[in-house]
Design a protein around this motif. Structure first.
Motif, PDB file in Angstrom:
ATOM      1  N   THR A 284       0.835  -1.196   0.000  1.00 10.82           N
ATOM      2  CA  THR A 284       0.000   0.000   0.000  1.00 10.82           C
ATOM      3  C   THR A 284       0.869   1.244   0.000  1.00 10.82           C
ATOM      4  N   VAL A 285       0.589   2.163  -0.915  1.00 10.11           N
ATOM      5  CA  VAL A 285       1.296   3.445  -0.962  1.00 10.11           C
ATOM      6  C   VAL A 285       0.270   4.565  -1.104  1.00 10.11           C
TER       7      VAL A 285
ATOM      8  N   ASP B 232      -5.057   5.741  -0.813  1.00  4.78           N
ATOM      9  CA  ASP B 232      -4.125   4.610  -0.790  1.00  4.78           C
ATOM     10  C   ASP B 232      -4.261   3.806  -2.075  1.00  4.78           C
ATOM     11  N   GLN B 233      -3.120   3.440  -2.652  1.00  2.92           N
ATOM     12  CA  GLN B 233      -3.103   2.551  -3.808  1.00  2.92           C
ATOM     13  C   GLN B 233      -2.586   1.190  -3.349  1.00  2.92           C
ATOM     14  N   VAL B 234      -3.336   0.155  -3.676  1.00  2.00           N
ATOM     15  CA  VAL B 234      -3.077  -1.184  -3.143  1.00  2.00           C
ATOM     16  C   VAL B 234      -2.697  -2.120  -4.284  1.00  2.00           C
ATOM     17  N   THR B 235      -1.620  -2.869  -4.091  1.00  2.00           N
ATOM     18  CA  THR B 235      -1.153  -3.824  -5.090  1.00  2.00           C
ATOM     19  C   THR B 235      -1.074  -5.212  -4.466  1.00  2.00           C
TER      20      THR B 235
ATOM     21  N   LEU C 147      -2.371  -7.169  -9.413  1.00  2.00           N
ATOM     22  CA  LEU C 147      -3.447  -6.207  -9.670  1.00  2.00           C
ATOM     23  C   LEU C 147      -3.254  -4.971  -8.798  1.00  2.00           C
ATOM     24  N   VAL C 148      -3.699  -3.834  -9.331  1.00  3.84           N
ATOM     25  CA  VAL C 148      -3.574  -2.556  -8.625  1.00  3.84           C
ATOM     26  C   VAL C 148      -4.935  -1.876  -8.585  1.00  3.84           C
ATOM     27  N   VAL C 149      -5.339  -1.427  -7.391  1.00  3.70           N
ATOM     28  CA  VAL C 149      -6.551  -0.613  -7.267  1.00  3.70           C
ATOM     29  C   VAL C 149      -6.267   0.508  -6.275  1.00  3.70           C
TER      30      VAL C 149
END
Length: 436
Positions: free
Chosen positions: A126-127, A138-141, A145-147
């Protein structure tokens, strides 16, 4: 397709204006809008939708570009793809599917939903990323997959777009999950509640000012501040002024009280001086920094005495605010100038920057101010040099030409800057001494 992949929104708009197909597809049949959605490129997506791209086009897997934007979890991208009149444009079944998708992502959580879809073990990465011009998310990988985890904000926006009046308490609960005014969840809820312009909504939000949780009270202040910019209704202005006046008299938390005073002093209220005098000696400097704005309008002996004390406050931020708030009071101007001249020599670069901005705009035309501005032309910070040169130009100081040269080349974004405009006016005055 090349312009979309390059993220060149200007080129996309130009091509669309010359007849390019907004629903063009690549070799695999993927519409250009989906390319922008996958890249989280809200500017290109907005250009395509405004140019006629269909956000409801059914793709081979049964989804739509709008549905993909919901899944992607970026509120900025979702807003760009939503299109006009979604409540009228979409059938009820389509609206329900979008709401269900956003709600499922939100309630399950982005990381858990990715784990469910991919079966990938281990923790997600998470970034924090910027979403839109002002907010973060927050961007979650996980599992390739990335959301982005902005599904709560998307759900809130969808509900309003479809005129689903979610209870105020539920919306505020969503907002305070991330108690940060710049988080997409907080800012979206605040914006939607200001759009719901009913007394019932207003009352339900304002009731949270009594909540023991600071985050709820912070949200109410942010809501009232935003309403102060957007709603000029005399009825609400009076009601909100009374709410904030009572709140300012009762709040004991220094951080919250400072926020309440900030919102309160943006409204005309007969009790501002009394509230300012009440808190002029508050132990928290964050509170004292807001007090000058409550005292500067009346210019009574009591208000001026309090402002003189604040001009000598041990906190530099308090002194700066006292200078800025009372700058137009001629009786205080000599003391304001002395305070600003000392602040312009402060070791803190941020304090020096604010001081030079205040000196540049000051009505004080004495040589001491001009000399202080000239001395700041050696600062490493270009914005400080710009303010100093601006102040010299306003005074038609003979050092202005050198000052402008010391500023150096300015990048994009300064085309309509008031300081740059003043340089043009200075040159005109210099070339036209008779005003012709």
């Amino acid at each position: 397709m090349s312009a979309v992949r390059a993220g060149d929104a200007e080129a996309v708009r130009d091509l669309l204006s010359r007849g390019a197909d907004p629903d063009a597809v690549d070799a695999n049949g993927l519409p250009v809008l989906c390319v922008a959605v996958t890249a989280y490129d809200e500017q290109v997506a907005e250009a395509l939708v405004e140019g006629g791209a269909d956000p409801d086009r059914v793709l081979p897997d049964g989804t739509t570009p709008l549905g993909c934007a919901v899944d992607g979890g970026s509120p900025a991208l979702f807003s760009a793809v939503l299109g006009k009149e979604p409540r009228l444009r979409l059938a009820e079944a389509a609206r329900e599917r979008l709401l269900a998708s956003a709600r499922s992502w939100y309630e399950t959580g982005a990381a858990e939903e990715l784990r469910r879809r991919t079966g990938a073990p281990g923790p997600a990465v998470t970034v924090r990323v910027q979403d839109g011009e002002y907010d973060w998310v927050d961007q979650v990988t996980l599992g390739g997959l990335v959301v982005r985890a902005g599904h709560g904000a998307i759900l809130t926006a969808l509900e309003w777009a479809f005129r689903v009046l979610t209870p105020v308490d539920e919306l505020i609960a969503r907002a305070v999950e991330q108690p940060d005014e710049e988080h997409v969840g907080w800012s979206t809820v605040c914006w939607i509640l200001t759009e719901r312009r009913s007394f019932e909504t207003w009352s339900a939000v304002v009731a949270h000012r009594h909540d023991p949780e600071r985050a709820h009270r912070r949200f109410v202040v942010d809501y009232l501040r935003m309403r102060g910019f957007l709603d000029t209704s005399p009825y609400y202005e009076k009601e909100e002024g009374e709410v904030l006046a009572a709140w300012a008299a009762e709040e004991t938390d220094g951080e919250m009280l400072a926020k309440v005073l900030d919102a309160f002093t943006n409204r005309a209220h007969p009790g501002q001086e009394a509230i300012g005098l009440r808190h002029a000696g508050h132990p928290d400097p964050r509170v004292r920094r807001e007090v000058p704005y409550a005292l500067c309008a009346t210019r009574t002996p009591a208000a001026r005495a309090a402002l003189r004390t604040l001009l000598r406050d041990p906190d530099a931020g308090v002194r700066l605010r006292a200078c800025e708030a009372s700058m137009r009071d001629g009786d205080l101007l000599p003391e304001i100038t002395r305070a600003l001249l000392l602040l312009a020599e402060a070791p803190d670069a941020g304090v020096r920057g604010e001081a030079v901005a205040a000196l540049a705009g000051s009505p004080d035309r004495t040589p001491a101010v001009a000399d202080a501005l000239a001395a700041l032309l050696g600062e490493d910070n270009q914005l400080v040099r710009l303010e100093a040169a601006y102040g010299l130009a306003r005074r038609d100081d003979p050092r202005t030409a050198e000052a402008i040269e010391r500023v150096g080349p300015l990048g994009a974004g300064f085309e309509h800057d008031h300081r740059v405009d003043e340089f043009w006016r200075w040159r005109w005055r210099k070339d036209n001494p008779d005003g012709e």
